[in-house]
Design a protein around this motif. Structure first.
Motif, PDB file in Angstrom:
ATOM      1  N   ASN A 274      36.828  39.479  22.743  1.00 49.82           N
ATOM      2  CA  ASN A 274      36.158  40.885  22.412  1.00 49.82           C
ATOM      3  C   ASN A 274      34.863  40.974  21.786  1.00 49.82           C
ATOM      4  O   ASN A 274      34.554  41.688  20.972  1.00 49.82           O
ATOM      5  N   LYS A 275      33.932  39.991  22.621  1.00 48.09           N
ATOM      6  CA  LYS A 275      32.487  40.277  22.274  1.00 48.09           C
ATOM      7  C   LYS A 275      31.766  40.701  23.306  1.00 48.09           C
ATOM      8  O   LYS A 275      30.620  41.425  22.751  1.00 48.09           O
ATOM      9  N   GLY A 276      32.024  40.457  24.537  1.00 47.32           N
ATOM     10  CA  GLY A 276      31.077  41.023  25.273  1.00 47.32           C
ATOM     11  C   GLY A 276      31.967  41.527  26.508  1.00 47.32           C
ATOM     12  O   GLY A 276      33.096  41.176  26.662  1.00 47.32           O
ATOM     13  N   GLY A 277      31.407  42.582  27.379  1.00 39.11           N
ATOM     14  CA  GLY A 277      32.200  43.168  28.350  1.00 39.11           C
ATOM     15  C   GLY A 277      31.985  43.018  29.811  1.00 39.11           C
ATOM     16  O   GLY A 277      32.313  43.723  30.737  1.00 39.11           O
ATOM     17  N   ILE A 278      30.542  42.444  30.112  1.00 35.82           N
ATOM     18  CA  ILE A 278      30.089  42.373  31.613  1.00 35.82           C
ATOM     19  C   ILE A 278      29.776  40.887  32.058  1.00 35.82           C
ATOM     20  O   ILE A 278      29.114  40.185  30.855  1.00 35.82           O
ATOM     21  N   ILE A 279      30.238  40.227  33.015  1.00 39.54           N
ATOM     22  CA  ILE A 279      29.884  39.091  33.751  1.00 39.54           C
ATOM     23  C   ILE A 279      29.505  39.315  35.036  1.00 39.54           C
ATOM     24  O   ILE A 279      30.066  39.835  35.794  1.00 39.54           O
ATOM     25  N   ILE A 280      28.247  38.940  35.368  1.00 35.32           N
ATOM     26  CA  ILE A 280      27.677  38.860  36.892  1.00 35.32           C
ATOM     27  C   ILE A 280      27.889  37.446  37.433  1.00 35.32           C
ATOM     28  O   ILE A 280      27.140  36.561  36.752  1.00 35.32           O
ATOM     29  N   ASP A 281      28.736  37.062  38.186  1.00 36.61           N
ATOM     30  CA  ASP A 281      29.231  35.790  38.731  1.00 36.61           C
ATOM     31  C   ASP A 281      29.924  36.008  40.029  1.00 36.61           C
ATOM     32  O   ASP A 281      29.744  37.049  40.638  1.00 36.61           O
ATOM     33  N   VAL A 282      30.291  34.670  40.428  1.00 39.45           N
ATOM     34  CA  VAL A 282      31.249  34.775  41.687  1.00 39.45           C
ATOM     35  C   VAL A 282      32.506  35.384  41.283  1.00 39.45           C
ATOM     36  O   VAL A 282      32.864  35.368  40.229  1.00 39.45           O
ATOM     37  N   ASP A 283      33.193  36.126  42.299  1.00 40.45           N
ATOM     38  CA  ASP A 283      34.208  36.865  42.350  1.00 40.45           C
ATOM     39  C   ASP A 283      35.419  36.115  41.761  1.00 40.45           C
ATOM     40  O   ASP A 283      36.402  36.872  41.251  1.00 40.45           O
ATOM     41  N   VAL A 284      35.549  34.760  42.211  1.00 39.36           N
ATOM     42  CA  VAL A 284      36.696  33.986  41.775  1.00 39.36           C
ATOM     43  C   VAL A 284      37.015  33.974  40.396  1.00 39.36           C
ATOM     44  O   VAL A 284      38.117  33.592  39.797  1.00 39.36           O
ATOM     45  N   ARG A 285      35.774  34.102  39.449  1.00 35.68           N
ATOM     46  CA  ARG A 285      35.971  34.229  38.160  1.00 35.68           C
ATOM     47  C   ARG A 285      36.867  35.252  37.516  1.00 35.68           C
ATOM     48  O   ARG A 285      37.387  35.059  36.616  1.00 35.68           O
ATOM     49  N   THR A 286      37.017  36.164  38.480  1.00 36.26           N
ATOM     50  CA  THR A 286      38.084  37.253  38.068  1.00 36.26           C
ATOM     51  C   THR A 286      39.591  36.410  37.766  1.00 36.26           C
ATOM     52  O   THR A 286      40.289  36.916  36.754  1.00 36.26           O
ATOM     53  N   THR A 287      39.839  35.598  38.767  1.00 34.59           N
ATOM     54  CA  THR A 287      41.090  34.889  38.404  1.00 34.59           C
ATOM     55  C   THR A 287      41.062  34.303  37.105  1.00 34.59           C
ATOM     56  O   THR A 287      42.266  34.103  36.488  1.00 34.59           O
ATOM     57  N   GLN A 288      40.046  33.587  37.005  1.00 35.51           N
ATOM     58  CA  GLN A 288      39.985  32.981  35.481  1.00 35.51           C
ATOM     59  C   GLN A 288      40.166  33.730  34.387  1.00 35.51           C
ATOM     60  O   GLN A 288      41.057  33.364  33.232  1.00 35.51           O
TER      61      GLN A 288
END
Length: 511
Positions: A274-288
């Motif tokens: 609950n500190k940051g809300g946006i990551i720009i990276d490869v889509d498989v990070r969604t699973t992590q």
């Protein structure tokens, strides 16, 4: 480093003459193949179920030198400087160390041979991307061609009353709201929008968030054509427009304050804490992210991640960042594989390993033992059995690294493995749609197949110039004029020659 490479060249020349070497690697054994590849856990036991199953499938013994991923490039450099290069070595074909070894004749040039082994070819454009100036030194390890994406705290987005972003302006507004509108509802001014880590390495186009934003604004993906010539990403007006955008977000506190020091291994932490809300990276990070949020709250985790694809720039034009389509190749050494007949025998074996049955063994495991197939997908079974759990670890943390036509995630000819829960399945379905849509606006890097000699010779000195200057500009330590001066210094220090060589080499390929 320079000394090691000098030694490597000398030893390789000796080894290739057939008079040097000695020791274990000087004699090829037709019934045993030696490999070297990356390891992400504990090295498998050669007597383990999966190791034995692979040997049975191939009809040959295999000996694998497993190297922890963090130490891999150093081990590659040491191995290339030795007389113990294995038959098959997982390497980055663009690394200066491999380029020099290949030029010295230490590895087989498979350009005119690989098409005899259909399972080793894969996508011809990706195969060319993995080459050194058109020379193929091994089958590539496949990766998704397009996987850049934006992951957003969906519950925060709902809290601040905004929709999923379609443009960079939308992204700015979301980051601003995440920073100023208390999206976690704790009554404190303790959140920010975009999470950026310190990026490892000194290569400029490393597909980090900065490069993704560059491409969104219309800059080349590493190299691109302007006025009939290929120019680097950082020598275009769009590059400066993109970096003004990024700097504005940093200056206004919409990015994590430790963006220049945050370890990439801790990239997910602010998102799930609950500190940051946006990551720009490869889509498989969604699973992590789903995995981590699920540990916190199995009931609501699926409502906390929204993943979207590439964004349009403010004027509505869209440019998407694709990747090379591969990660490393399996190069064949001439130290042990000395003759055309030995090479043919080895490539036949690699071709068999690259078949669907072989890739399933490497990427899924043993059907009926650690997984079963349902609706074309791999479903894990018997995971409570310690022996099966070991088998599963051997797949996930070791043998999958030898896969060429299958990889982690859902790419390739092995069975995709998707957790049964709805949030994961929803993400997979949306991912396929995103990729198909973003490929329509993908900006490909025409320089991928080439390796300019000057970059090999001077890359260690030249690469950091613009990479460091960009970071200093974003941090407010350099003005835009000073950043431009650093780009000129790059040109004056050898960049002009690199640009000429890239144009010449790409022209020869007929790209």
């Amino acid at each position: 480093m320079a000394g090691a490479l000098t030694l490597a060249t000398a030893l390789l020349a000796t080894a290739c003459s057939g008079t040097g070497g000695g020791g274990e690697s000087s004699q090829a054994d037709a019934n045993t193949i030696t490999f070297m590849t990356k390891l992400f856990g504990t090295a498998p036991n050669p007597q383990g179920e999966l190791h034995q199953a692979i040997e049975k499938f191939l009809g040959k013994k295999i000996q694998v030198t497993w190297v922890p991923n963090a130490d891999y490039q150093e081990k590659v450099n040491v191995t290339l400087a030795s007389a113990n290069i294995p038959d098959v070595m997982v390497v980055n074909p663009k690394s200066p160390a491999f380029g020099k070894a290949a030029a010295a004749g230490a590895f087989w040039d498979l350009t005119d041979k690989i098409k005899k082994y259909p399972n080793l070819v894969g996508d011809e454009q990706v195969l060319l991307n993995s080459s050194i100036n058109g020379k193929i030194y091994g089958p590539y390890r496949t990766r998704p061609l397009l996987r850049s994406a934006v992951m957003i705290r969906a519950d925060w987005l709902k809290k601040v009353g905004l929709e999923a972003p379609k443009t960079t302006d939308d992204l700015y507004k979301i980051a601003e709201a995440f920073t100023k509108k208390d999206p976690d509802g704790n009554g404190k001014d303790d959140t920010y929008g975009l999470i950026i880590p310190k990026w490892p390495g000194v290569e400029f186009a490393a597909s980090n968030p900065f490069n993704v934003i560059d491409v969104w604004f219309g800059a080349p993906n590493n190299w691109g054509e302007r006025d009939g010539k290929l120019v680097p990403e950082f020598d275009t007006p769009e590059f400066f427009e993109a970096n003004r955008f990024t700097k504005k977000m940093i200056d206004e506190g919409l990015v994590n304050p430790d963006w220049n020091t945050l370890d990439t291994a801790k990239w997910n932490d602010p998102f799930v804490q609950n500190k940051g809300g946006i990551i720009i990276d490869v889509d498989v990070r969604t699973t992590q992210l789903l995995d981590l949020l699920k540990e916190q709250d199995p009931q609501t985790y699926g409502d906390k991640v929204l993943t979207v694809g590439n964004l349009s720039r403010p004027d509505g034009k869209k440019f998407s960042l694709p990747f090379s389509g591969y990660n490393d190749i399996l190069a064949v050494s001439k130290q042990r594989v000395k003759t055309e007949a030995q090479l043919d025998e080895l490539l036949k074996t690699l071709d068999k390993l690259a078949s669907k049955e072989g890739q399933v063994l490497l990427s899924n495991g043993i059907e009926g033992r650690n997984f079963k197939v349902e609706n074309g997908e791999a479903v894990l079974i018997n995971q409570e059995d310690p022996k099966v759990k070991q088998l599963q670890d051997d797949v996930d943390k070791a043998f999958i690294q030898l896969g060429t036509q299958a990889s982690t995630g859902t790419t390739g000819i092995a069975y995709p493995r998707v957790p049964p829960e709805a949030p994961y399945r929803k993400d997979l379905a949306e991912r396929k749609e995103r990729v198909a849509e973003d490929l329509k606006t993908a900006v490909f890097d025409p320089s991928l197949p080439v390796v300019p000699p000057t970059l090999v010779a001077k890359g260690a000195t030249l690469n950091p110039i613009v990479t460091d200057a960009r970071i200093k500009y974003l941090a407010g330590q350099l003005t835009e004029e000073q950043l431009k001066a650093e780009i000129k210094r790059w040109y004056d220090s050898g960049g002009t020659q690199i640009a000429q060589e890239i144009n010449d080499l790409v022209s020869k390929l007929g790209q």
